[in-house]
Each structure stands twice: as structure tokens, then as C-alpha cells.
Scaffold this active site. Structure first.
Site, PDB file in Angstrom:
ATOM      1  N   SER A 165       0.846  -1.195   0.000  1.00  0.00           N
ATOM      2  CA  SER A 165       0.000   0.000   0.000  1.00  0.00           C
ATOM      3  C   SER A 165       0.888   1.254   0.000  1.00  0.00           C
ATOM      4  O   SER A 165       1.698   1.433  -0.902  1.00  0.00           O
ATOM      5  CB  SER A 165      -0.961  -0.049   1.189  1.00  0.00           C
ATOM      6  OG  SER A 165      -1.957   0.934   1.070  1.00  0.00           O
ATOM      7  N   ASP A 258      -9.672  -3.531  -5.696  1.00  0.00           N
ATOM      8  CA  ASP A 258      -8.764  -2.611  -5.003  1.00  0.00           C
ATOM      9  C   ASP A 258      -8.731  -1.307  -5.782  1.00  0.00           C
ATOM     10  O   ASP A 258      -8.561  -1.303  -7.012  1.00  0.00           O
ATOM     11  CB  ASP A 258      -7.357  -3.226  -4.937  1.00  0.00           C
ATOM     12  CG  ASP A 258      -6.400  -2.469  -4.024  1.00  0.00           C
ATOM     13  OD1 ASP A 258      -6.456  -1.223  -3.991  1.00  0.00           O
ATOM     14  OD2 ASP A 258      -5.585  -3.130  -3.357  1.00  0.00           O
ATOM     15  N   HIS A 288      -8.479  -4.445  -0.984  1.00  0.00           N
ATOM     16  CA  HIS A 288      -7.227  -3.899  -0.466  1.00  0.00           C
ATOM     17  C   HIS A 288      -6.889  -4.575   0.876  1.00  0.00           C
ATOM     18  O   HIS A 288      -7.668  -4.514   1.827  1.00  0.00           O
ATOM     19  CB  HIS A 288      -7.356  -2.383  -0.283  1.00  0.00           C
ATOM     20  CG  HIS A 288      -6.056  -1.683  -0.062  1.00  0.00           C
ATOM     21  ND1 HIS A 288      -5.115  -1.548  -1.056  1.00  0.00           N
ATOM     22  CD2 HIS A 288      -5.527  -1.088   1.032  1.00  0.00           C
ATOM     23  CE1 HIS A 288      -4.069  -0.889  -0.595  1.00  0.00           C
ATOM     24  NE2 HIS A 288      -4.298  -0.601   0.681  1.00  0.00           N
TER      25      HIS A 288
END
Length: 316
Positions: A165, A258, A288
Site C-alpha cells: 500500500s 482494489d 485492499h
């Protein structure tokens, strides 16, 4: 149809439970301090037992020139012999959340499964510390790790960076700085569903609005806090970097549900076009960080199997 209907059913169970307890997800908490505490408590509740095969040590090391020192956590396999590979670990959290402690289970697992010395960096967070604090802290930690390879017991020619991320975006940015500043040589980078494009113009960035984990509104807010009014460059938002040549071989994965899906696929394509070897995986039904929230799902086990296999091959 809601995009949540596209989520892998097994991986959706813990997400639904989270949203029942916290409607709107953690990004719906307006106060950033309270949001951090909520996320930290949530991750603490997911802690796994201590791994006796891994030793840990926290150390304070020099930060960027003229800036505060930084803390790193060093992980070593207890029974390993010989010179090991090294993994520099950068936690996620959208540049505004997260910590070394919060991702301790993942760093521990990588140390154990790969048989590597892992160094995890505690970088400064926005909005209190906007860009470039995060990138510069990560680069300073990487430089320290490489300089102390002998002491730490790893082969500096087998050094990788792992981050997910925001940590994935910082993985790429740190590799760009190492390339451009003549810094440590990197064997491999593994930016996992990296946060790399502040423009929020891709189809997936418009699609993911109600999944509950890093939706569009939260991403826009985080980028605003991270940039702090500055014009982004290719280190702040690597999708803006014009020259991707000379980066290390990379492994990128992202889920179909995502927000970062399209920017990550496009970035992987650009890396390939720049002559960088890339392994790209797009996982149907993954949201995610779904492998974190649903670690026992078959999808999550496939995701981790591919990552660990790629790291073992790259660092052999």
C-alpha cells in the site's frame, strides 16, 4: 451492483464483520489520532503468537541529514547459518497510519519463511510530517541497513525492499532515490498494491467507493495530507515518474476490487516497457489488504504463496 458484490466470498466474511462494528470503515473516523488508535487496536487484535524462530531488536539510527533519528526493528532467524539475504520492510497505512508494531507479524513471517535479515523502518507520518519526510526517512534507513550489512549478517548483494500500500509506493520511491543518488544496490523490489498516483483519475479509483477498506474518499484525503499543498514529483507519486529505467526487477500484486488496481497495472506495464523485469499478479475478488483481514481464506494463501516463492527465487 456494488463493487462489494465482486469480493471473494470467503475473504468478505471478516470485512462484513468489520463494517458491522465500524460502519463506513476506519476512514470514516474524522480525527486522525483516533483513527490511528482504532487501526492499531484492530491490528493488535489480530496478533499471532510470538515466533521462537525469530529474534527482534529495536534500534535508533541516523535519519535524513538535519532531521530526527529514526527507529528500526531488526529481525533475524535464530538458527540460520551463513550469510543471509536482506529485506528492507516498509509498513503501509496511506502515509498517515501504520507502524512497525502494526506489521510486526508480517515482518516476522518474512524473516522466518525466507530466512532473511529483515529491517523494518518507523518513518514519520502525515499530516504532521508531510512529504518528503516519509521518503527521506525510508531512504535513510535503507542506507543505514546497507552500510551495516556485515554487522547485521546479510549479503548486501542480495538486498530487497518489501512494502504494501503506502509501503509499496515508498518501496518504489526509495528504489528511485537509490538509483538517482547512487545509493545501495537492490536485487529486487516487491511493491504490493502500491499507492502511487495522487491524481485519482483511473476507472478503479472511481469504482471503489463503498468497499470499506481504502475507498476513494479516504484515498483523496490521505493524498492531500501527505502532499501538504506541495506539487507532487515522481518520488512523492511514482506514477508521475517519467523515467523508470534502471530499477530493480519487481513483483507487483493487486486485487480486482482494489482502488489501486488500474494505477498498479499501468505502472507494471511501464516498468516492462522501460526494460525492468516484472512479475504482475491481479487477483480476482481480492480487496485492499484482503490477505491481512482474511488470512485463512484460500485466496489469501495463494497470494502469500506467490509472494514467498518470488522472494525466495529473487534472493537465492
Amino acid at each position: 451492483m456494488s463493487r462489494r458484490d465482486l469480493i471473494d466470498p470467503e475473504s468478505r466474511v471478516p470485512l462484513d464483520a468489520l463494517l458491522e462494528a465500524m460502519p463506513g470503515g476506519f476512514n470514516s473516523i474524522p480525527d486522525i489520532v483516533q483513527r490511528r488508535e482504532t487501526v492499531a487496536n484492530m491490528l493488535a487484535g489480530m496478533e499471532v503468537p510470538e515466533n521462537p524462530n525469530v529474534s527482534k531488536e529495536d534500534r535508533t539510527v541516523p535519519g535524513p541529514a538535519g532531521e530526527p533519528d529514526i527507529t528500526v526493528r531488526i529481525y533475524r532467524p535464530v538458527n540460520a547459518s551463513g550469510t543471509l539475504p536482506g529485506i528492507y520492510f516498509i509498513h503501509g497505512g496511506g502515509m498517515i497510519l501504520g507502524s512497525v508494531a502494526g506489521e510486526d507479524p508480517t515482518a516476522t513471517m518474512l524473516c522466518d519463511q525466507i530466512g532473511a535479515v529483515v529491517v523494518s523502518v518507523e518513518y514519520r507520518l502525515a499530516p504532521e510530517n508531510p512529504y518528503p519526510a516519509q521518503v527521506e526517512d525510508c531512504y535513510a534507513g535503507l542506507v543505514w541497513m546497507a552500510k551495516h550489512a556485515d554487522e547485521l549478517g546479510f549479503d548486501p548483494e542480495r538486498l530487497a525492499i518489501y512494502g504494501a500500500s503506502a509501503g509499496g509506493g515508498l518501496t518504489i520511491a526509495t528504489a528511485l532515490l537509490a538509483r538517482d543518488r547512487g545509493g545501495p544496490a537492490l536485487r529486487f523490489i516487491m511493491p504490493i498494491y502500491p499507492m502511487i498516483d495522487d491524481r485519482n483519475e483511473t476507472p478503479s479509483s472511481h469504482e471503489i467507493t463503498d468497499v470499506g477498506i481504502w475507498d476513494r474518499a479516504g484515498n483523496i484525503e490521505a493524498w492531500g495530507w501527505y502532499l501538504g499543498g506541495k506539487e507532487p514529483d515522481g518520488y512523492a507519486a511514482p506514477a508521475r515518474c517519467e523515467d523508470l529505467s534502471g530499477l530493480p526487477p519487481a513483483f507487483i500484486d493487486v486485487g480486482t476490487v482494489d482502488l489501486f488496481r488500474d494505477e498498479d497495472i499501468a505502472f507494471a506495464q511501464r516498468l516492462m516497457q522501460a526494460g525492468v523485469p516484472v512479475e504482475l499478479h491481479v487477483h480476482p475478488g481480492a480487496y485492499h489488504a484482503s490477505e491481512t483481514f482474511a488470512p485463512d481464506a484460500a485466496l489469501s494463501k495463494r497470494i502469500w504463496g506467490l509472494r514467498l516463492d518470488a522472494l525466495k527465487r529473487a534472493l537465492a
